[in-house]
Design a protein around this motif. Structure first.
Motif, PDB file in Angstrom:
ATOM      1  N   MET A 261       0.802  -1.214   0.000  1.00 54.45           N
ATOM      2  CA  MET A 261       0.000   0.000   0.000  1.00 54.45           C
ATOM      3  C   MET A 261       0.845   1.279   0.000  1.00 54.45           C
ATOM      4  O   MET A 261       0.303   2.376   0.005  1.00 54.45           O
ATOM      5  N   GLY A 262       2.148   1.132   0.039  1.00 58.56           N
ATOM      6  CA  GLY A 262       3.001   2.307  -0.014  1.00 58.56           C
ATOM      7  C   GLY A 262       3.082   3.079   1.287  1.00 58.56           C
ATOM      8  O   GLY A 262       3.369   4.285   1.278  1.00 58.56           O
ATOM      9  N   PHE A 263       2.850   2.405   2.431  1.00 61.21           N
ATOM     10  CA  PHE A 263       2.903   3.079   3.731  1.00 61.21           C
ATOM     11  C   PHE A 263       4.327   3.186   4.277  1.00 61.21           C
ATOM     12  O   PHE A 263       4.541   3.773   5.338  1.00 61.21           O
ATOM     13  N   CYS A 264       5.271   2.568   3.602  1.00 54.62           N
ATOM     14  CA  CYS A 264       6.679   2.711   3.978  1.00 54.62           C
ATOM     15  C   CYS A 264       7.495   2.896   2.707  1.00 54.62           C
ATOM     16  O   CYS A 264       7.071   2.491   1.623  1.00 54.62           O
ATOM     17  N   ASN A 265       8.655   3.528   2.848  1.00 56.62           N
ATOM     18  CA  ASN A 265       9.504   3.719   1.668  1.00 56.62           C
ATOM     19  C   ASN A 265      10.465   2.548   1.515  1.00 56.62           C
ATOM     20  O   ASN A 265      10.538   1.659   2.379  1.00 56.62           O
ATOM     21  N   GLU A 266      11.220   2.556   0.449  1.00 56.17           N
ATOM     22  CA  GLU A 266      12.101   1.426   0.150  1.00 56.17           C
ATOM     23  C   GLU A 266      13.187   1.258   1.206  1.00 56.17           C
ATOM     24  O   GLU A 266      13.547   0.130   1.560  1.00 56.17           O
ATOM     25  N   ALA A 267      13.692   2.366   1.731  1.00 56.65           N
ATOM     26  CA  ALA A 267      14.734   2.279   2.756  1.00 56.65           C
ATOM     27  C   ALA A 267      14.195   1.640   4.026  1.00 56.65           C
ATOM     28  O   ALA A 267      14.858   0.799   4.645  1.00 56.65           O
ATOM     29  N   GLU A 268      12.975   2.017   4.436  1.00 52.27           N
ATOM     30  CA  GLU A 268      12.355   1.433   5.623  1.00 52.27           C
ATOM     31  C   GLU A 268      12.072  -0.050   5.421  1.00 52.27           C
ATOM     32  O   GLU A 268      12.229  -0.863   6.339  1.00 52.27           O
ATOM     33  N   TYR A 269      11.664  -0.397   4.203  1.00 50.61           N
ATOM     34  CA  TYR A 269      11.369  -1.788   3.853  1.00 50.61           C
ATOM     35  C   TYR A 269      12.627  -2.648   3.959  1.00 50.61           C
ATOM     36  O   TYR A 269      12.606  -3.731   4.569  1.00 50.61           O
ATOM     37  N   GLU A 270      13.732  -2.168   3.394  1.00 47.48           N
ATOM     38  CA  GLU A 270      14.979  -2.924   3.441  1.00 47.48           C
ATOM     39  C   GLU A 270      15.533  -2.995   4.863  1.00 47.48           C
ATOM     40  O   GLU A 270      16.099  -4.009   5.269  1.00 47.48           O
ATOM     41  N   GLU A 271      15.385  -1.906   5.628  1.00 50.13           N
ATOM     42  CA  GLU A 271      15.858  -1.920   7.009  1.00 50.13           C
ATOM     43  C   GLU A 271      15.097  -2.950   7.837  1.00 50.13           C
ATOM     44  O   GLU A 271      15.661  -3.594   8.730  1.00 50.13           O
ATOM     45  N   PHE A 272      13.818  -3.121   7.538  1.00 53.91           N
ATOM     46  CA  PHE A 272      13.025  -4.140   8.232  1.00 53.91           C
ATOM     47  C   PHE A 272      13.651  -5.516   8.037  1.00 53.91           C
ATOM     48  O   PHE A 272      13.814  -6.279   9.001  1.00 53.91           O
ATOM     49  N   PHE A 273      14.001  -5.845   6.802  1.00 56.42           N
ATOM     50  CA  PHE A 273      14.565  -7.163   6.532  1.00 56.42           C
ATOM     51  C   PHE A 273      15.955  -7.328   7.146  1.00 56.42           C
ATOM     52  O   PHE A 273      16.365  -8.448   7.471  1.00 56.42           O
TER      53      PHE A 273
END
Length: 329
Positions: A180-192
């Protein structure tokens, strides 16, 4: 969901041949099956082993299904009996968790309408809510969005002697937030990068962490959404986000595949539940959960009911009639 056409015809009160059994009738039969399942969900709250045969017989008579759905009713009876047996084992597990001060966290993830809430309800149904509780967090507040991502989940983790069931979890970032686009790519990668270390820390701290993904097909989700749309008791389950998730089925599939691949670690592996058949999914999940924790029966001292104290000078005061709830039933 596979429904035998002959059974579906009977469920839909049709007498036409297989050649005359239209797609519309087949769809109606599926909807009928869903309504029966909803009935079963409520019936489970009241059933016990002694009353099961009588209730099922009364149900068959009331719906005109005597001798027609005997196999279906038999399947339900087997399901109920096995559910009650497993719930009895869950009570033993609960006692063991309390006795040994264990800390248990179970994550339930899956698409909308995958059946997560249904199995959670069956797990908690016979347990002490002070021991086994459910964490179903709403969307993060403005303040929570500025916190460390995992921070709002930490306060819900168990102390010794507790079980916490997460109805969705920190994996929201890998699913709905990504799609849904509630996080950006940097936040997404940091999660992993963070989540494997976060979960390893939980396990090292003594938490037993179990992760389930409930898997359903495209057609099954469509059927369950249509049932919710037509059922006024379930319409509240459909949010605008749920409807959008239906449109974005493929994006959710890609996000799920990436999530499972990047977060399936030895310390906290994923377990996939085939959930098209909701009843089988519930039994399989509970049975597997029980197998993940070594437990034994905890012996309790015999309970002796103390004698009631009678005071000769006690007089019970009258309760005003207007305070009573009307006896409508």
């Amino acid at each position: 969901m596979t429904i035998d056409k002959a059974a579906a015809i009977s469920a839909n009160h049709e007498s036409s041949s297989d050649e005359q059994f239209s797609d519309e009738q087949f769809s109606q039969a599926q909807m009928h099956n869903e309504m029966l399942d909803s009935f079963d969900e409520e019936l489970e709250m009241e059933l016990d082993d002694q009353r099961m045969d009588q209730l099922l017989a009364e149900y068959a008579t009331a719906t005109g299904l005597d001798g027609v759905h005997s196999e279906s009713l038999s399947d339900r009876q087997i399901y109920f009996k096995e559910l009650f047996r497993l719930q009895g084992e869950l009570v033993k597990l609960q006692d063991w968790v309390v006795h040994n001060k264990l800390k248990v966290v179970v994550l339930f993830e899956g698409r909308d309408a995958a059946g997560k809430g249904g199995v959670i309800k069956r797990i908690t149904q016979r347990l002490n809510p002070r021991v086994c509780r459910v964490a179903a967090l709403p969307a993060p507040s403005e303040r929570e969005r500025t916190q460390w991502y995992f921070q709002r989940y930490i306060s819900h983790l168990p102390a010794g002697g507790e079980i916490v069931l997460f109805d969705r979890s920190w994996y929201n970032r890998a699913g709905v937030e990504k799609v849904m686009g509630f996080c950006n790519e940097a936040e997404y990668e940091e999660f992993f990068r963070s989540v494997p270390e976060f979960e390893k820390m939980l396990v090292r701290s003594g938490i037993i962490l179990i992760k389930y993904w409930f898997s359903i097909t495209d057609d099954e989700q469509h059927l369950r959404f249509m049932t919710r749309i037509q059922d006024p008791l379930k319409q509240w389950k459909l949010s605008p986000m749920d409807l959008e998730s239906r449109r974005l089925w493929e994006q959710y599939t890609k996000a799920k595949e990436i999530m499972l691949e990047r977060t399936h670690i030895p310390e906290a592996p994923w377990w996939v539940i085939e959930a098209v058949d909701k009843k089988k999914a519930r039994l399989n999940c509970i049975n597997h959960l029980l197998s993940q924790i070594e437990y034994d029966k905890v012996e309790h001292p015999s309970v002796v009911l103390p004698k009631r104290v009678h005071n000769p000078d006690y007089i019970r005061g009258p309760v005003p009639k207007e305070m009573f709830v009307p006896a409508k039933y």
